[in-house]
Design a protein around this motif. Sequence first.
Motif, short mmCIF file in Angstrom:
data_model
loop_
_atom_site.label_atom_id
_atom_site.label_comp_id
_atom_site.label_asym_id
_atom_site.label_seq_id
_atom_site.Cartn_x
_atom_site.Cartn_y
_atom_site.Cartn_z
N ARG A 42 82.12 4.96 -36.41
CA ARG A 42 83.11 3.63 -36.74
C ARG A 42 81.97 2.58 -36.39
NH1 ARG A 42 87.94 2.39 -36.81
NH2 ARG A 42 87.77 0.91 -34.89
N CYS A 43 81.18 2.47 -37.30
CA CYS A 43 79.86 1.29 -37.26
C CYS A 43 79.59 0.85 -38.44
CB CYS A 43 78.84 1.80 -36.35
SG CYS A 43 78.08 2.96 -37.22
N VAL A 44 79.08 -0.38 -38.49
CA VAL A 44 78.63 -1.10 -39.72
C VAL A 44 77.11 -0.85 -39.62
CG1 VAL A 44 78.17 -3.19 -40.99
CG2 VAL A 44 80.39 -2.63 -39.92
N LEU A 45 76.53 -0.32 -40.65
CA LEU A 45 74.94 -0.07 -40.73
C LEU A 45 74.38 -1.26 -41.46
CD1 LEU A 45 74.83 3.59 -42.11
CD2 LEU A 45 75.06 2.97 -39.67
N VAL A 46 73.55 -1.81 -40.92
CA VAL A 46 72.60 -2.75 -41.53
C VAL A 46 71.10 -2.53 -41.61
CG1 VAL A 46 71.80 -5.37 -41.29
CG2 VAL A 46 74.20 -4.92 -40.64
N HIS A 47 70.55 -2.67 -42.66
CA HIS A 47 69.08 -2.44 -42.88
C HIS A 47 68.34 -3.68 -42.81
CE1 HIS A 47 65.73 -1.51 -45.79
NE2 HIS A 47 65.19 -1.48 -44.46
N LEU A 48 67.76 -3.60 -41.54
CA LEU A 48 66.81 -4.93 -41.23
C LEU A 48 65.57 -5.12 -42.32
CD1 LEU A 48 66.65 -4.65 -37.54
CD2 LEU A 48 68.16 -6.26 -38.74
N LYS A 49 65.15 -4.25 -42.91
CA LYS A 49 64.06 -4.32 -43.81
C LYS A 49 63.01 -4.89 -43.13
CE LYS A 49 62.95 -4.75 -48.61
NZ LYS A 49 62.79 -5.67 -49.57
N GLY A 50 62.23 -4.12 -42.20
CA GLY A 50 61.02 -4.72 -41.38
C GLY A 50 61.75 -5.89 -40.52
N GLN A 51 60.47 -6.74 -40.37
CA GLN A 51 61.11 -7.97 -39.66
C GLN A 51 62.03 -8.75 -40.56
OE1 GLN A 51 61.48 -10.01 -36.93
NE2 GLN A 51 59.53 -9.66 -36.39
N PRO A 52 63.42 -8.91 -39.96
CA PRO A 52 64.42 -9.26 -40.77
C PRO A 52 64.26 -10.75 -41.23
CG PRO A 52 64.87 -9.24 -38.48
CD PRO A 52 63.66 -8.50 -38.62
N ALA A 53 64.60 -11.05 -42.47
CA ALA A 53 64.70 -12.39 -43.00
C ALA A 53 65.73 -13.41 -42.10
CB ALA A 53 65.25 -12.49 -44.34
N ARG A 54 65.83 -14.55 -42.32
CA ARG A 54 66.62 -15.42 -41.68
C ARG A 54 67.90 -15.20 -41.98
NH1 ARG A 54 64.85 -21.73 -42.12
NH2 ARG A 54 62.69 -21.56 -41.22
N SER A 55 68.34 -14.93 -43.46
CA SER A 55 69.71 -14.53 -43.66
C SER A 55 70.28 -13.41 -42.93
CB SER A 55 69.70 -14.41 -45.14
OG SER A 55 69.00 -13.51 -45.89
N THR A 56 69.41 -12.44 -42.92
CA THR A 56 69.68 -11.11 -42.50
C THR A 56 70.11 -11.55 -40.87
OG1 THR A 56 68.35 -10.02 -43.76
CG2 THR A 56 69.27 -8.63 -41.81
#
Lengths: 372, 675
Positions: free
Chosen positions: A222-236
Amino acid sequence: MKTMKLTELEKRHHRPVEKLYELAEEVYNQLDSGKIPNMKIPLRTKSNIRFVASKGVWKYGAQMGTRSAKKLRGAYMLLRTMYMLDFIKEMIEKNKSSTLREMYYISEAWDMAKFSSQDESNHLAEDLEILTMCMREDLKLRPEEDGARVMGNLTLREQNRKGEKKKINCRDDVGDSGYGIPYNVEKDKIELLDADANFVIAMETGGMFDRLIENGFDEKARCVLVHLKGQPARSTRRFVKRLNEELKLPIVVFTDGDPWSFRIYASVAYGAIKTAHISEYLATPTALFCGITATDILNYELPTDKLNNQDIKALESELTDPRFKDRFWKDEIETMLRIKKKAEQQALAKYGLDYVTDTYLPEKLSEIGIEA
Amino acid sequence: MDSGSIAQRLAKKQKEISVSEFFERNKHILGFDSPTRALITSVKEGVDNSLDVCEEAEILPEVFVQIKRVGRDEFRIVIEDNGPGIVKKQVPHIFGRLLYGSRFHSLRQTRGQQGLGISAAVMYAQLTTGKPSLIRSKVRHRDVAYEVELILDTKKNRPRIIRQDFVVWEKECGTRVELQVRGRYIVGKQSVFEYLKSTAIVNPHARLTFKDPDGRTYVFERASDILPPKTEEIKPHPQGIELGTLLKMAKETKSYKMTAFLQKEFSRISSRVAKETLDKADVPRERVPKRLTLEEAKRILQVVNKIKIMAPPTDCLSPIGERLIKKGLKNVLGDQRPEFYCPPVTREPTVFAGNPFQVEVGIVYGGNLPQDKPIDILRYANRVPLLYQQGACAMASAVEKVDWRRYGLEQRGGHGVPFGPAIVLVHFASTKVPYTSESKEAIANIPKIVKELENGLRVCGRKLGTHMKRKAKKAKTREKFDIVQKILPEIAEKSSKIVKKDVPDIRKTITKIMNVVWIDEEVVFEKRRHKVTVKIYNYTPKGQKLNLHVVVPPEHFDSNTCDPKPKEIKEDGRITWELKRVPSTEIGYATFELFGMDEDEYDETELYISGISPTSVVGAEPLPGDWDLRVKPPTVEEITEEETEEELDYDEVEEELVDEDDEVDGAREEASSAG
């Protein structure tokens, strides 16, 4: 309704234009009174970030640097500042915007004020944010789409470029690659409606993001997965912060086990040195780090690579970084320096494809107090 | 076998040692030890002879060299000159007999010395290819040229004529030699081309043409129409002469008294010095020289080495001269676009072992010369380039002993051959060059010579150092010029456009950024005159007053053209102006003209200043103490730095900001590829 909208637009544009004018006026006045033009800007160094308790994040301190026309580089940067100010003013007046890359190419027409690299133009854009106290977006500059992704039972409403608002569930309304985080994640663009989840897990690598999706971890835990894609961009980072603040979801950061990954966590949780002027918009002070730690490398006997010279330098630099001053980080950094080894997230596959979701994450999450 | 018969057998063998055997055994010392070197040596011997005879006959040399490939490792060398030619009777002897020449017995600066070179080349040719050499020579006012094919009779050391004839030759006079030798033709550092190029540098009065085996023709044009002054034969100088020589000369002299003998047979011995020497050496003045005893001769030598005797006459030496060294370098190295030709140095002649010698040095710096290699040392002895055995040569040792770091070149530990975009030319001129061997490739490390070479190098090096310092200071200021002339006006314009106001006057800001007095000169060549304008830019916030001093070649200086009028003009070319106060942001001028020089002979003036704090002046040096100034210096006002508050330069504080966006990935990629 239409007049209302205009005034809103005007208000939003009024402040940056005024601020830009003030910057140019300052330089003008310095020249007019026979002084050497200069601008004072907070130093963007690790020795000049301080913890602001009221906001729970790290921001620039009081050390100021001077950009002066006395030096060749300073003179060039001041000239570029004038060109950039002029260009941004024009964009605001014409209601246009440009990507940072476009900004760099725009300078091709600036003759000797042309940027020598995109790093230089990006850097100056950040300087202008700091000097005008406006966000990059207010200055009509935006990054290119970053491609960071979200998967999970999260529902939001996004306004597309035609101005239509669309409700999207980040599990049911998207394909296998998930929901793509746009560069603008402010409220006028994205409304966060609801999430049927206990927490958010933000991953460094796409490989791990895909592994967790394939293993159905979002539903299982029961979680939301977020892909940071390396060093995350500001919007992430901004998106993650909003999930935390508005939907009250705890944030867990899951990265590789190397010095660079420690910095990814730091920029999510504490605020990045480069953007310390807007840390309160981007950082999630309550974000938790679940691994991979240096201790994990030992405990789970993970396959490793040897640290190279740059890794070691990065770790040593972290030892003097005020953000990593607490006991936990000091121990982890020193351990890594001692064992001289680093490991990738996907090294967990040593024990099979399900090991990460069946064993590692449940163990680590309960360790940091997250109920999976 | 008793010892007597051994001796006889040995004697028999000894007789049989022929010239060819001598040559075969000694070809390394004669410069024929490798096929590559043999080719160069053959050319060199021919060209040296050609240049010597042309100068002797006061003809501007025109030398043609061709190398034709006739077999895989066989070449035909042609050397042709416009010299006076050789009379028929002498031709076979000069080319077909070792140790035969006109110069062996004279004490005089010439390229060739022993009459060994060209005949050795003839011998090398016949030994390696079996081919006779062809010589053609024509004397002025003759209708035909004499042509002969000959070889050297190696047993008798006499020429053997194969064929001879008289032929029609359109040339007025001259000599042509054709040798067929085994050799190897290469390009690069030690090559025929390099030898000719080096020769052209120090012989700017000669026109050299070279046709290589591929048929390409290279011409080294003449840079000067003036022949080097003719060298005079001299008598030996007494200082450093050897005991044996002194005794031999005493035996052979026609003088009846020692006083006369010393005066007549030696240079720089006056009757006063002769008497002083004999008295101090306790040798009767009236002593008949033939009766001079060994002990007496020894005492004379001791005395002459102690007392003061004038240096040997210098007209026996033919230095290239500062002016021609620069011309020659420019003429040949022009395509490398060097940024600086150091004013060359011709030292005063001095003596070693009774022989006068003179050292000359030239330095070329920058341009397209290679940055990170040891510098090239162009070594010359009596205008002949030395290509081999640099390591054993006094000229190279002297270069290695100088601390070039002081003059702006890289040099590890302050000794050894320095690195950098530079060429050093060293010329050693003497009536007797102390070569380390007959191949004449290196000068012996005689302490007095090395010392003198070092001195010459240092004097020239200092001039390079001054140039480098001036250049560094100017580069720093030039950066500021970029700021105030290009960037600042743009900032002013752009900012005024944004705030919609008039463009501000930035002159005051400019003086604050520059805060220097910039002195620059402009040399224009017009109507055979060099017009020099020295400009004094006052980039300080206040008016500035200063004295300007320049050094010009006095014989070319036209004092009537000075504007404003100098305060003082000295005979040696030192000129002083007391300039009017130059207001802030304005320019002051001083102009003058020079005449009687070629365009490329003058490009930079030595500029000095006084009466102003030298730290605030760029482009001129403070006046040296030895100037002997008669002008009252104005009181020095320090130019004060405004706004000296310590501040951190925002753009200099660079720290790794690898913390955000895609930069970390970049750093990680680098890290992983490095690892």
